[in-house]
Scaffold this motif. Structure first.
Motif, mmCIF file in Angstrom:
data_model
loop_
_atom_site.group_PDB
_atom_site.id
_atom_site.type_symbol
_atom_site.label_atom_id
_atom_site.label_comp_id
_atom_site.label_asym_id
_atom_site.label_seq_id
_atom_site.Cartn_x
_atom_site.Cartn_y
_atom_site.Cartn_z
ATOM 1 N N PRO A 1 9.212 10.240 -12.898
ATOM 2 C CA PRO A 1 8.111 11.151 -13.202
ATOM 3 C C PRO A 1 7.795 12.069 -12.022
ATOM 4 O O PRO A 1 7.954 11.678 -10.860
ATOM 5 N N PRO A 2 7.336 13.283 -12.296
ATOM 6 C CA PRO A 2 6.919 14.175 -11.206
ATOM 7 C C PRO A 2 5.886 13.523 -10.287
ATOM 8 O O PRO A 2 5.899 13.767 -9.071
ATOM 9 N N GLN A 3 5.017 12.702 -10.855
ATOM 10 C CA GLN A 3 4.010 12.035 -10.046
ATOM 11 C C GLN A 3 4.646 11.112 -9.015
ATOM 12 O O GLN A 3 4.194 11.014 -7.871
ATOM 13 N N SER A 4 5.720 10.434 -9.402
ATOM 14 C CA SER A 4 6.414 9.552 -8.458
ATOM 15 C C SER A 4 7.014 10.347 -7.304
ATOM 16 O O SER A 4 6.916 9.949 -6.140
ATOM 17 N N ALA A 5 7.648 11.470 -7.639
ATOM 18 C CA ALA A 5 8.235 12.305 -6.589
ATOM 19 C C ALA A 5 7.155 12.823 -5.646
ATOM 20 O O ALA A 5 7.347 12.839 -4.416
ATOM 21 N N ALA B 1 5.252 0.664 -4.621
ATOM 22 C CA ALA B 1 6.168 -0.130 -5.442
ATOM 23 C C ALA B 1 5.583 -0.543 -6.786
ATOM 24 O O ALA B 1 6.239 -0.372 -7.832
ATOM 25 N N PRO B 2 4.358 -1.092 -6.848
ATOM 26 C CA PRO B 2 3.839 -1.487 -8.159
ATOM 27 C C PRO B 2 3.613 -0.310 -9.100
ATOM 28 O O PRO B 2 3.738 -0.445 -10.323
ATOM 29 N N LEU B 3 3.304 0.855 -8.552
ATOM 30 C CA LEU B 3 3.147 2.043 -9.385
ATOM 31 C C LEU B 3 4.484 2.428 -10.010
ATOM 32 O O LEU B 3 4.564 2.767 -11.205
ATOM 33 N N PHE B 4 5.534 2.359 -9.217
ATOM 34 C CA PHE B 4 6.866 2.701 -9.714
ATOM 35 C C PHE B 4 7.350 1.672 -10.728
ATOM 36 O O PHE B 4 8.046 2.013 -11.693
#
Length: 394
Positions: A41-45, A24-27
């Motif tokens: 972002p692709p990283q989130s996926a 969650a904090p990253l998102f």
């Protein structure tokens, strides 16, 4: 499709929720940039897949976690507190993997040939035209809209009308990578980072084993139910489909409330007095909190109904779709209150409250939460009128 069974205690609901809380904090940090990019972002996926979100509802015997709809709901809500678009895409990642498990076995084996962590996009509106031919269908459609997350997905599910009987029949067609193109139509005021673009198909062959009838999905009788014995594979579609759309609304409202509460503890009025000391602020804040809590109680009750198949009935379905819709209304009312209490400061483009406000209003427009349709269906059932035949999904 993997055949080796996973350990029965591989992942618990508490563990998958802990993974979501870690993400969650990253998102949250990426939310503003994701909105500008009009996609997560692709990283989130990748992080969603690495966390095992696509496995939440899948059977343990094929490597899934064998969890229930409540785990799907909890994870989606938690991620939506920080950014509704990330939460929305995560919820669909979970939901669409579950739907693949309802397709015929041939489709499941094709999608999961190299593992279960496959992101799937979907456009459920019956936009493609399907012509029956030997072994399957030829489908074409210039616009299958609102395919959330399609930029980070591979396979897609498309709704269409199959012309192979006395009347067109609504079915879902599974199309592999390379069988479609994406048209960028996603220029919106809310939910920008979902990247819900339009899928285009042109005379694509879809084998019969890659097709699912709406009526089977609606009645909880998808072909995958013959393979998988869990409750979630025998639940009528509309008992759970709105979870994908109302839960991010609820999570976004809860997150906005938490931001507002902490922010207001230190805010000052123009005369220098503490806003937190003003009775009017306290009263309106309390009403918003109560509305959010009421929405959560309604949604959670509807989610828990899906774990009791012996209780399924047309009346209970009507109550659930009513409750999903009323929860949507309550979250809209709550976020409107919080925005009004935020003043002009709440409309700074980087402020999470204004983003939640735009996102919640946008999500409330989803067809599965339509007030006229869902409330009227409940009223018809209460008055012994039966379902409206023009609403095939009830």
């Amino acid at each position: 499709m993997p055949d080796a069974p996973a350990p029965a205690s591989s992942v618990t609901r508490q563990e998958i929720l802990a993974r979501a809380r870690a993400l969650a904090p990253l998102f949250a940090e990426r939310a503003e940039a994701a909105e500008a990019a009009r996609r997560i972002p692709p990283q989130s996926a990748k992080e969603m897949l690495d966390a095992g979100l696509a496995r939440i509802l899948l059977p343990e015997r094929i490597g899934g976690y064998g969890l229930g709809f409540d785990a799907w709901y909890d994870v989606t809500r938690e991620l939506s507190k920080t950014d509704a678009s990330h939460g929305w895409c995560a919820g669909l990642l979970i939901h669409h993997a579950h739907l693949i498990a309802l397709f015929p076995e041939a489709a499941q084996k094709a999608v999961w040939a190299d593992g279960l962590d496959v992101p799937i996009a979907a456009s459920f509106a019956p936009s493609v035209k399907a012509i029956s031919m030997e072994g399957g269908y030829r489908i074409s459609g210039a616009g299958s809209p609102f395919a959330s997350g399609v930029d980070h997905c591979s396979w897609v599910m498309l709704g269409g009308l199959a012309h192979d009987g006395p009347a067109p029949e609504w079915k879902f067609f599974l199309v592999p990578p390379g069988g479609y193109t994406v048209r960028d139509t996603w220029f919106t005021a809310g939910m920008r980072a979902t990247g819900s673009k339009t899928i285009v198909t042109d005379n694509v062959f879809v084998p019969n084993g890659f097709v699912l009838r709406l009526t089977d999905l609606r009645d909880g009788k998808g072909p995958g139910g013959v393979i998988h014995s869990g409750i979630v594979f025998h639940t009528p579609f509309f008992y759970y489909a709105p979870i994908s759309f109302v839960t991010p609304m609820l999570g976004a409202a809860q997150g906005a409330y938490e931001v507002f509460r902490e922010w207001t503890k230190t805010r000052k009025a123009q005369d220098g007095t503490a806003l937190a000391e003003k009775t009017a602020v306290q009263v309106r804040m309390a009403r918003a909190a109560a509305d959010i809590d009421a929405a959560e109680l309604l949604v959670r009750r509807a989610v828990e109904v899906t774990d009791a198949p012996q209780d399924y009935s047309p009346q209970l379905l009507a109550r659930s779709v009513r409750d999903f819709t009323r929860a949507s209304e309550l979250t809209v009312e709550a976020i409107d209150t919080l925005v009004a209490l935020s003043g002009t400061a709440g409309f700074v483009t980087s402020h999470p409250i204004q983003r939640a406000w735009r996102d919640i209003h946008f999500m409330s427009m989803h067809i599965s939460l339509n007030v006229e349709t869902n409330f009227a269906h409940y009223g018809r059932m209460e008055l012994d009128l039966g379902r409206d035949a023009s609403r095939p999904y009830f």
